[in-house]
Motif scaffolding. Structure first.
Motif, mmCIF file in Angstrom:
data_model
loop_
_atom_site.group_PDB
_atom_site.id
_atom_site.type_symbol
_atom_site.label_atom_id
_atom_site.label_comp_id
_atom_site.label_asym_id
_atom_site.label_seq_id
_atom_site.Cartn_x
_atom_site.Cartn_y
_atom_site.Cartn_z
ATOM 1 N N ALA A 239 0.852 -1.202 0.000
ATOM 2 C CA ALA A 239 0.000 0.000 0.000
ATOM 3 C C ALA A 239 0.878 1.239 0.000
ATOM 4 N N MET A 240 0.328 2.301 -0.574
ATOM 5 C CA MET A 240 1.020 3.590 -0.506
ATOM 6 C C MET A 240 0.339 4.376 0.604
ATOM 7 N N LEU A 241 1.112 4.894 1.533
ATOM 8 C CA LEU A 241 0.522 5.726 2.576
ATOM 9 C C LEU A 241 -0.024 7.009 1.924
ATOM 10 N N VAL B 207 10.401 3.423 -22.275
ATOM 11 C CA VAL B 207 10.306 2.005 -21.951
ATOM 12 C C VAL B 207 10.601 1.846 -20.467
ATOM 13 N N ASP B 208 9.871 0.948 -19.826
ATOM 14 C CA ASP B 208 9.994 0.790 -18.381
ATOM 15 C C ASP B 208 10.094 -0.701 -18.056
ATOM 16 N N PHE B 209 11.177 -1.105 -17.395
ATOM 17 C CA PHE B 209 11.376 -2.501 -17.013
ATOM 18 C C PHE B 209 11.498 -2.630 -15.495
ATOM 19 N N ARG C 265 -2.176 13.950 -2.106
ATOM 20 C CA ARG C 265 -2.611 12.925 -1.153
ATOM 21 C C ARG C 265 -3.395 11.822 -1.861
ATOM 22 N N LYS C 266 -3.017 10.575 -1.553
ATOM 23 C CA LYS C 266 -3.688 9.429 -2.163
ATOM 24 C C LYS C 266 -4.617 8.835 -1.118
ATOM 25 N N ALA C 267 -5.910 8.805 -1.414
ATOM 26 C CA ALA C 267 -6.866 8.296 -0.416
ATOM 27 C C ALA C 267 -6.588 6.832 -0.114
ATOM 28 N N GLY D 12 -6.325 -1.449 -8.200
ATOM 29 C CA GLY D 12 -5.838 -2.481 -9.123
ATOM 30 C C GLY D 12 -4.321 -2.541 -9.165
ATOM 31 N N ARG D 13 -3.699 -1.369 -9.164
ATOM 32 C CA ARG D 13 -2.233 -1.310 -9.207
ATOM 33 C C ARG D 13 -1.632 -1.974 -7.960
ATOM 34 N N SER D 14 -2.185 -1.668 -6.775
ATOM 35 C CA SER D 14 -1.670 -2.259 -5.530
ATOM 36 C C SER D 14 -1.811 -3.770 -5.563
ATOM 37 N N SER E 8 2.429 9.581 0.896
ATOM 38 C CA SER E 8 3.654 9.125 0.216
ATOM 39 C C SER E 8 3.791 9.746 -1.168
ATOM 40 N N THR E 9 2.698 10.294 -1.680
ATOM 41 C CA THR E 9 2.701 10.834 -3.043
ATOM 42 C C THR E 9 2.579 12.362 -3.000
ATOM 43 N N LEU E 10 2.851 13.011 -4.109
ATOM 44 C CA LEU E 10 2.823 14.485 -4.148
ATOM 45 C C LEU E 10 1.429 15.009 -3.812
ATOM 46 N N ASN F 208 14.113 7.243 -11.242
ATOM 47 C CA ASN F 208 13.315 7.967 -10.242
ATOM 48 C C ASN F 208 12.000 8.383 -10.909
ATOM 49 N N TYR F 209 11.130 9.048 -10.146
ATOM 50 C CA TYR F 209 9.797 9.346 -10.673
ATOM 51 C C TYR F 209 9.839 10.141 -11.981
ATOM 52 N N GLU F 210 10.696 11.160 -11.992
ATOM 53 C CA GLU F 210 10.766 12.028 -13.171
ATOM 54 C C GLU F 210 11.180 11.228 -14.415
ATOM 55 N N GLU F 211 12.180 10.352 -14.223
ATOM 56 C CA GLU F 211 12.649 9.529 -15.342
ATOM 57 C C GLU F 211 11.576 8.522 -15.747
ATOM 58 N N ASP F 212 10.949 7.922 -14.727
ATOM 59 C CA ASP F 212 9.913 6.915 -14.963
ATOM 60 C C ASP F 212 8.753 7.529 -15.770
ATOM 61 N N ARG F 213 8.391 8.746 -15.396
ATOM 62 C CA ARG F 213 7.279 9.439 -16.063
ATOM 63 C C ARG F 213 7.597 9.695 -17.533
ATOM 64 N N ALA G 215 7.099 8.019 -2.142
ATOM 65 C CA ALA G 215 7.185 7.421 -3.481
ATOM 66 C C ALA G 215 7.921 8.347 -4.436
ATOM 67 N N ASP G 216 8.968 7.809 -5.051
ATOM 68 C CA ASP G 216 9.682 8.574 -6.081
ATOM 69 C C ASP G 216 10.162 7.614 -7.172
ATOM 70 N N GLY G 217 9.263 6.710 -7.580
ATOM 71 C CA GLY G 217 9.612 5.719 -8.604
ATOM 72 C C GLY G 217 10.237 4.481 -8.001
ATOM 73 N N GLY G 218 9.893 3.328 -8.574
ATOM 74 C CA GLY G 218 10.515 2.076 -8.135
ATOM 75 C C GLY G 218 10.045 1.591 -6.780
ATOM 76 N N THR G 219 8.779 1.842 -6.453
ATOM 77 C CA THR G 219 8.329 1.379 -5.132
ATOM 78 C C THR G 219 8.154 -0.139 -5.105
ATOM 79 N N ARG G 220 7.790 -0.737 -6.260
ATOM 80 C CA ARG G 220 7.604 -2.198 -6.250
ATOM 81 C C ARG G 220 8.946 -2.908 -6.142
ATOM 82 N N THR G 221 9.968 -2.369 -6.806
ATOM 83 C CA THR G 221 11.277 -3.030 -6.759
ATOM 84 C C THR G 221 11.904 -2.832 -5.372
HETATM 85 N N1 UDP Z 1 2.757 7.329 -8.332
HETATM 86 C C1 UDP Z 1 1.959 8.240 -7.642
HETATM 87 N N2 UDP Z 1 0.668 7.877 -7.365
HETATM 88 C C2 UDP Z 1 0.133 6.697 -7.738
HETATM 89 C C3 UDP Z 1 0.940 5.794 -8.446
HETATM 90 C C4 UDP Z 1 2.252 6.134 -8.728
HETATM 91 O O1 UDP Z 1 2.424 9.302 -7.261
HETATM 92 O O2 UDP Z 1 -1.041 6.454 -7.457
HETATM 93 C C5 UDP Z 1 4.158 7.705 -8.632
HETATM 94 C C6 UDP Z 1 5.084 7.213 -7.536
HETATM 95 O O3 UDP Z 1 6.160 8.111 -7.377
HETATM 96 C C7 UDP Z 1 5.578 5.908 -8.104
HETATM 97 C C8 UDP Z 1 5.736 6.296 -9.559
HETATM 98 O O4 UDP Z 1 4.599 7.105 -9.828
HETATM 99 O O5 UDP Z 1 6.767 5.464 -7.493
HETATM 100 C C9 UDP Z 1 5.808 5.172 -10.544
HETATM 101 O O6 UDP Z 1 4.676 4.368 -10.441
HETATM 102 P P1 UDP Z 1 4.598 2.894 -11.017
HETATM 103 O O7 UDP Z 1 3.153 2.502 -11.078
HETATM 104 O O8 UDP Z 1 5.441 2.770 -12.234
HETATM 105 O O9 UDP Z 1 5.232 1.989 -9.836
HETATM 106 P P2 UDP Z 1 6.666 1.957 -9.158
HETATM 107 O O10 UDP Z 1 7.673 2.538 -10.142
HETATM 108 O O11 UDP Z 1 6.554 2.793 -7.912
HETATM 109 O O12 UDP Z 1 6.906 0.517 -8.856
#
Ligand code: UDP
Length: 259
Positions: free
Chosen positions: A67-69, A188-190, A76-78, A88-90, A72-74, A179-184, A124-130
């Motif tokens: 879960a994302m607190l 391609v994302d692996f 607020r995520k309910a 679904g993502r979680s 944790s995001t820019l 990081n988030y900026e790069e991920d956004r 959260a700043d990208g790569g939370t699952r890894t």
């Molecule tokens: N993110 C966010 N809110 C969300 C989902 C993602 O702010 O509801 C941001 C967060 O910084 C996250 C990044 O987008 O780390 C990339 O999200 P992704 O779904 O690719 O998962 P992650 O890279 O965290 O595994």
């Protein structure tokens, strides 16, 4: 090509592990990949899921929740509970974490128990699952060390360490640990999950609105493999450090956050 935070293409963010952050979990760690921070806790329950009892399956089970607190995001995520349904993502991420960790755990050796691995994203700043997989493995290792010390298990159930990292193609260059900026902005994302012996466990890779070549894929996998080798060394140090200190003192938490 300059990375937004000035790193080299094959450079990981600063990675740190603060073990034993939650005294009531069997094993816990706060993992940071740069500004991504996840609390990973493994709690051992003396019971197995109903389907295992019904089917008389030997051994135990390991499952994960992610879960994302809200903060944790820019924006607020309910919480899921206030929306009345699991995001679904979680759900996708927690299944990935569970599969990754089960690939290195001998479930027969944990006895009739369930290991719950809770991954809660603090920042959260990208790569939370890894980060969750990488920290989850450390939390599980600490938990098994404790069960072993208590004489509850006789054989160590963790066959090897598992870690994960992201890679991507950003401005036509393959990069490690986005990081988030790069991920956004990446084409391609692996997400690569690998054991300490260099075996792949799972690869999630997509060209979001783009395509990628085999050469780019090979570079991303090579970058990930090198990154994971470095991450595994840090995981091992964290597991040893957890054994030395039973609870983390506030000073070391403050030092880690003051970086
Ligand atoms: N993110 C966010 N809110 C969300 C989902 C993602 O702010 O509801 C941001 C967060 O910084 C996250 C990044 O987008 O780390 C990339 O999200 P992704 O779904 O690719 O998962 P992650 O890279 O965290 O595994």
């Amino acid at each position: 090509m300059n990375r937004p935070d000035g790193r080299q293409p094959d450079q990981l963010r600063d990675i740190s592990f603060i073990p034993n952050v939650a005294a009531h979990a069997t094993g816990s760690v706060l993992v940071s990949f740069g500004n991504t921070r996840v609390i990973c806790a493994a709690t051992v329950e003396e019971d197995v899921p109903r389907w295992m009892r019904v089917q008389r399956v030997d051994g135990g089970w390991l499952t994960a929740e992610y879960a994302m607190l809200p903060y944790s995001t820019l924006d607020r995520k309910a919480r899921d509970i206030s929306k009345g349904k699991l995001d679904g993502r979680s759900s996708e991420i927690q299944r990935l974490i569970g599969r990754a960790l089960r690939s290195v755990v001998d479930l027969k050796k944990i006895g009739q128990r369930t290991v719950w691995v809770d991954c809660d994203v603090l920042q959260a700043d990208g790569g939370t699952r890894t980060a969750s997989i990488t920290g989850g493995c450390v939390a599980v290792a600490i938990a098994f060390n404790r069960l072993f010390a208590q004489g509850k298990i006789k054989d160590f159930p963790l066959k090897k360490l598992v870690a994960a990292v992201s890679a991507g193609v950003y401005q036509e260059t393959p990069l490690l640990d986005l990081n988030y900026e790069e991920d956004r902005d990446a084409a391609v994302d692996f997400n690569v999950v690998m054991t300490e012996s260099g075996e792949f466990v799972e690869i999630q890779g997509s060209g979001e609105e783009a395509v990628f070549s085999s050469a780019e894929m090979t570079s991303m996998l090579d970058l990930s493999k090198q990154g994971i080798e470095r991450i595994v060394t840090l995981q091992r140090e964290a597991i040893l450090a957890a054994d030395r200190a039973s609870t983390t003192d506030l000073a070391s938490l403050a030092a880690a956050f003051g970086r």
